[in-house]
Design a protein around this motif. Structure first.
Motif, PDB file in Angstrom:
ATOM      1  N   GLU A  93      33.414  -5.408  48.596  1.00 11.21           N
ATOM      2  CA  GLU A  93      32.993  -5.262  49.985  1.00 11.21           C
ATOM      3  C   GLU A  93      32.097  -4.039  50.114  1.00 11.21           C
ATOM      4  O   GLU A  93      32.374  -2.970  49.565  1.00 11.21           O
ATOM      5  CB  GLU A  93      34.218  -5.116  50.879  1.00 11.21           C
ATOM      6  CG  GLU A  93      33.899  -5.054  52.363  1.00 11.21           C
ATOM      7  CD  GLU A  93      35.154  -4.977  53.216  1.00 11.21           C
ATOM      8  OE1 GLU A  93      35.015  -4.779  54.436  1.00 11.21           O
ATOM      9  OE2 GLU A  93      36.258  -5.111  52.653  1.00 11.21           O
ATOM     10  N   GLY A  94      31.004  -4.183  50.823  1.00 10.13           N
ATOM     11  CA  GLY A  94      30.090  -3.076  51.045  1.00 10.13           C
ATOM     12  C   GLY A  94      28.992  -2.940  50.016  1.00 10.13           C
ATOM     13  O   GLY A  94      28.090  -2.121  50.178  1.00 10.13           O
ATOM     14  N   VAL A  95      29.034  -3.743  48.946  1.00  8.22           N
ATOM     15  CA  VAL A  95      27.980  -3.707  47.927  1.00  8.22           C
ATOM     16  C   VAL A  95      26.991  -4.836  48.206  1.00  8.22           C
ATOM     17  O   VAL A  95      27.365  -6.003  48.239  1.00  8.22           O
ATOM     18  CB  VAL A  95      28.560  -3.856  46.509  1.00  8.22           C
ATOM     19  CG1 VAL A  95      27.431  -3.962  45.477  1.00  8.22           C
ATOM     20  CG2 VAL A  95      29.464  -2.681  46.173  1.00  8.22           C
ATOM     21  N   ASP A  96      25.742  -4.475  48.416  1.00  8.48           N
ATOM     22  CA  ASP A  96      24.705  -5.475  48.666  1.00  8.48           C
ATOM     23  C   ASP A  96      23.953  -5.869  47.407  1.00  8.48           C
ATOM     24  O   ASP A  96      23.426  -6.976  47.315  1.00  8.48           O
ATOM     25  CB  ASP A  96      23.683  -4.941  49.681  1.00  8.48           C
ATOM     26  CG  ASP A  96      24.316  -4.602  51.019  1.00  8.48           C
ATOM     27  OD1 ASP A  96      25.096  -5.430  51.532  1.00  8.48           O
ATOM     28  OD2 ASP A  96      24.030  -3.508  51.541  1.00  8.48           O
ATOM     29  N   ALA A  97      23.862  -4.940  46.447  1.00  6.77           N
ATOM     30  CA  ALA A  97      23.044  -5.188  45.267  1.00  6.77           C
ATOM     31  C   ALA A  97      23.603  -4.446  44.059  1.00  6.77           C
ATOM     32  O   ALA A  97      24.272  -3.407  44.193  1.00  6.77           O
ATOM     33  CB  ALA A  97      21.597  -4.756  45.522  1.00  6.77           C
ATOM     34  N   TRP A  98      23.310  -4.991  42.888  1.00  7.10           N
ATOM     35  CA  TRP A  98      23.616  -4.356  41.604  1.00  7.10           C
ATOM     36  C   TRP A  98      22.299  -4.073  40.909  1.00  7.10           C
ATOM     37  O   TRP A  98      21.373  -4.872  40.961  1.00  7.10           O
ATOM     38  CB  TRP A  98      24.467  -5.268  40.733  1.00  7.10           C
ATOM     39  CG  TRP A  98      25.814  -5.584  41.279  1.00  7.10           C
ATOM     40  CD1 TRP A  98      26.156  -6.650  42.056  1.00  7.10           C
ATOM     41  CD2 TRP A  98      27.026  -4.841  41.084  1.00  7.10           C
ATOM     42  NE1 TRP A  98      27.484  -6.621  42.370  1.00  7.10           N
ATOM     43  CE2 TRP A  98      28.048  -5.521  41.780  1.00  7.10           C
ATOM     44  CE3 TRP A  98      27.324  -3.666  40.388  1.00  7.10           C
ATOM     45  CZ2 TRP A  98      29.360  -5.064  41.804  1.00  7.10           C
ATOM     46  CZ3 TRP A  98      28.641  -3.214  40.401  1.00  7.10           C
ATOM     47  CH2 TRP A  98      29.645  -3.908  41.100  1.00  7.10           C
ATOM     48  N   PHE A  99      22.245  -2.949  40.186  1.00  7.54           N
ATOM     49  CA  PHE A  99      21.007  -2.591  39.497  1.00  7.54           C
ATOM     50  C   PHE A  99      21.330  -1.989  38.139  1.00  7.54           C
ATOM     51  O   PHE A  99      22.071  -1.008  38.042  1.00  7.54           O
ATOM     52  CB  PHE A  99      20.212  -1.577  40.329  1.00  7.54           C
ATOM     53  CG  PHE A  99      18.833  -1.307  39.793  1.00  7.54           C
ATOM     54  CD1 PHE A  99      17.797  -2.199  40.032  1.00  7.54           C
ATOM     55  CD2 PHE A  99      18.572  -0.173  39.037  1.00  7.54           C
ATOM     56  CE1 PHE A  99      16.533  -1.964  39.531  1.00  7.54           C
ATOM     57  CE2 PHE A  99      17.309   0.076  38.537  1.00  7.54           C
ATOM     58  CZ  PHE A  99      16.282  -0.819  38.784  1.00  7.54           C
ATOM     59  N   GLY A 100      20.753  -2.587  37.086  1.00  5.13           N
ATOM     60  CA  GLY A 100      20.948  -2.099  35.730  1.00  5.13           C
ATOM     61  C   GLY A 100      19.664  -1.511  35.187  1.00  5.13           C
ATOM     62  O   GLY A 100      18.747  -2.262  34.824  1.00  5.13           O
ATOM     63  N   PRO A 101      19.535  -0.187  35.124  1.00  3.23           N
ATOM     64  CA  PRO A 101      18.303   0.432  34.646  1.00  3.23           C
ATOM     65  C   PRO A 101      18.155   0.322  33.134  1.00  3.23           C
ATOM     66  O   PRO A 101      19.148   0.243  32.399  1.00  3.23           O
ATOM     67  CB  PRO A 101      18.473   1.895  35.075  1.00  3.23           C
ATOM     68  CG  PRO A 101      19.948   2.111  35.064  1.00  3.23           C
ATOM     69  CD  PRO A 101      20.563   0.808  35.509  1.00  3.23           C
ATOM     70  N   GLY A 117      21.028  -7.714  40.812  1.00  3.94           N
ATOM     71  CA  GLY A 117      21.862  -8.641  41.571  1.00  3.94           C
ATOM     72  C   GLY A 117      21.744  -8.380  43.059  1.00  3.94           C
ATOM     73  O   GLY A 117      21.540  -7.242  43.491  1.00  3.94           O
ATOM     74  N   MET A 118      21.842  -9.441  43.829  1.00  4.21           N
ATOM     75  CA  MET A 118      21.869  -9.295  45.283  1.00  4.21           C
ATOM     76  C   MET A 118      22.866 -10.272  45.876  1.00  4.21           C
ATOM     77  O   MET A 118      22.980 -11.418  45.421  1.00  4.21           O
ATOM     78  CB  MET A 118      20.484  -9.523  45.890  1.00  4.21           C
ATOM     79  CG  MET A 118      19.561  -8.327  45.819  1.00  4.21           C
ATOM     80  SD  MET A 118      18.026  -8.563  46.770  1.00  4.21           S
ATOM     81  CE  MET A 118      16.914  -9.084  45.459  1.00  4.21           C
ATOM     82  N   ASN A 119      23.568  -9.808  46.889  1.00  4.59           N
ATOM     83  CA  ASN A 119      24.488 -10.658  47.618  1.00  4.59           C
ATOM     84  C   ASN A 119      23.688 -11.561  48.554  1.00  4.59           C
ATOM     85  O   ASN A 119      22.467 -11.446  48.667  1.00  4.59           O
ATOM     86  CB  ASN A 119      25.462  -9.788  48.410  1.00  4.59           C
ATOM     87  CG  ASN A 119      26.760 -10.505  48.741  1.00  4.59           C
ATOM     88  OD1 ASN A 119      26.859 -11.727  48.624  1.00  4.59           O
ATOM     89  ND2 ASN A 119      27.765  -9.754  49.147  1.00  4.59           N
ATOM     90  N   ALA A 120      24.383 -12.451  49.230  1.00  7.32           N
ATOM     91  CA  ALA A 120      23.749 -13.260  50.268  1.00  7.32           C
ATOM     92  C   ALA A 120      23.552 -12.359  51.476  1.00  7.32           C
ATOM     93  O   ALA A 120      24.488 -12.112  52.234  1.00  7.32           O
ATOM     94  CB  ALA A 120      24.619 -14.461  50.612  1.00  7.32           C
ATOM     95  N   LEU A 121      22.347 -11.843  51.649  1.00 10.64           N
ATOM     96  CA  LEU A 121      22.091 -10.834  52.671  1.00 10.64           C
ATOM     97  C   LEU A 121      22.013 -11.455  54.066  1.00 10.64           C
ATOM     98  O   LEU A 121      21.629 -12.608  54.227  1.00 10.64           O
ATOM     99  CB  LEU A 121      20.797 -10.088  52.349  1.00 10.64           C
ATOM    100  CG  LEU A 121      20.748  -9.450  50.957  1.00 10.64           C
ATOM    101  CD1 LEU A 121      19.428  -8.738  50.750  1.00 10.64           C
ATOM    102  CD2 LEU A 121      21.915  -8.478  50.757  1.00 10.64           C
ATOM    103  N   SER A 122      22.364 -10.666  55.063  1.00  7.92           N
ATOM    104  CA  SER A 122      22.346 -11.138  56.437  1.00  7.92           C
ATOM    105  C   SER A 122      20.921 -11.144  56.983  1.00  7.92           C
ATOM    106  O   SER A 122      20.012 -10.522  56.433  1.00  7.92           O
ATOM    107  CB  SER A 122      23.222 -10.235  57.314  1.00  7.92           C
ATOM    108  OG  SER A 122      22.622  -8.961  57.454  1.00  7.92           O
ATOM    109  N   ASN A 136      23.009  -1.353  50.126  1.00 12.05           N
ATOM    110  CA  ASN A 136      23.940  -0.489  49.405  1.00 12.05           C
ATOM    111  C   ASN A 136      23.960  -0.947  47.950  1.00 12.05           C
ATOM    112  O   ASN A 136      24.458  -2.027  47.633  1.00 12.05           O
ATOM    113  CB  ASN A 136      25.333  -0.587  50.024  1.00 12.05           C
ATOM    114  CG  ASN A 136      26.328   0.354  49.368  1.00 12.05           C
ATOM    115  OD1 ASN A 136      25.988   1.120  48.478  1.00 12.05           O
ATOM    116  ND2 ASN A 136      27.575   0.272  49.817  1.00 12.05           N
ATOM    117  N   VAL A 137      23.391  -0.136  47.043  1.00 14.90           N
ATOM    118  CA  VAL A 137      23.196  -0.522  45.650  1.00 14.90           C
ATOM    119  C   VAL A 137      24.219   0.171  44.763  1.00 14.90           C
ATOM    120  O   VAL A 137      24.410   1.388  44.841  1.00 14.90           O
ATOM    121  CB  VAL A 137      21.777  -0.160  45.168  1.00 14.90           C
ATOM    122  CG1 VAL A 137      21.558  -0.626  43.734  1.00 14.90           C
ATOM    123  CG2 VAL A 137      20.720  -0.769  46.095  1.00 14.90           C
ATOM    124  N   THR A 138      24.858  -0.604  43.899  1.00 12.73           N
ATOM    125  CA  THR A 138      25.770  -0.060  42.896  1.00 12.73           C
ATOM    126  C   THR A 138      25.119  -0.182  41.525  1.00 12.73           C
ATOM    127  O   THR A 138      24.570  -1.235  41.181  1.00 12.73           O
ATOM    128  CB  THR A 138      27.122  -0.802  42.910  1.00 12.73           C
ATOM    129  OG1 THR A 138      27.746  -0.610  44.185  1.00 12.73           O
ATOM    130  CG2 THR A 138      28.050  -0.286  41.827  1.00 12.73           C
TER     131      THR A 138
END
Length: 225
Positions: free
Chosen positions: A117-125, A135-140, A177-179
């Protein structure tokens, strides 16, 4: 609940891993690229993805991807092709490349156990300034503000030493919000190849590289950075 997408191209000599030549022949570079894909498929096999898609540029699907749905890449630049994938596939989505054969199940597990909850995207540098996972969630509708998820990628210059920074800024500036995921090395050069083989010595990538006699005779030090 999360879709895994592997973006890859057919491993044809002279068409893949061209920066590995002349240290490798075009045929060897293609063989090593195939090993990249094979190790990546093996590393992701146990992830609890609800859907698996191969975003493919080519005609002959790589071994090990028989259970993947094949989505043929559209034409255009890499940012346009990535954007099209995020527009085509609904729901939470994590896209990875074929250039990190040292990838481990645990590197991606946080994005697949359940989308926090609260994570909109994942990013692997990636260490070269790019990125190996996005990665991205189903955004509003409010988050997208009239754009699409693909629009958050299109227009980002790819294959540059600031590509990752610019893509991450695009996500953050859009209010997401990117993790972060772990930083990994993409295999682009022969030095990268030796580095990755040392990190993951038991995979098919390392075995394939070791099998090229002229490289093992010369030794990795010849190709140090």
């Amino acid at each position: 609940m999360t879709t895994l997408v592997l973006i890859a191209k057919e491993t044809l000599p002279g068409k893949v891993k061209t920066r590995l030549t002349p240290a490798l022949t075009p045929e060897q570079a293609a063989e090593l690229a195939a090993a990249c894909i094979g190790d990546t498929l093996a590393a992701t096999a146990t992830l609890p993805a609800t859907r698996r898609i191969l975003a493919f540029d080519g005609t002959r699907v790589p071994a090990g991807a028989e259970t993947f749905e094949v989505l043929h890449q559209v034409g255009g630049t890499l940012d346009q092709r990535l954007g099209a994938i995020f527009d085509e596939v609904d729901g939470p989505l994590v896209l990875i490349g074929m250039d990190t054969p040292q990838l481990d199940h645990d590197d991606l597990a946080p994005a697949f156990d359940s989308w926090p909850e609260g994570v909109d995207a994942w990013f692997g540098p990636a260490t070269d300034g790019g990125f190996w996972a996005l990665g991205m969630n189903a955004l509003s509708v409010d988050q997208l503000r009239g754009t699409t998820r693909g629009d958050l990628i299109r227009g980002v210059p790819m294959s540059q030493d600031d590509t990752g920074r610019r893509q991450l800024e695009r996500l953050v500036n859009a209010g997401l919000n990117v993790t972060m995921l772990p930083e990994l090395t993409d295999v682009d050069t022969i030095a990268d190849a030796h580095e990755v083989a040392e990190i993951a010595p038991h995979g098919s990538f390392a075995a394939t590289l070791a099998g090229f006699r002229q490289l093992t005779a010369a030794g990795p030090a010849r190709f140090s950075r």
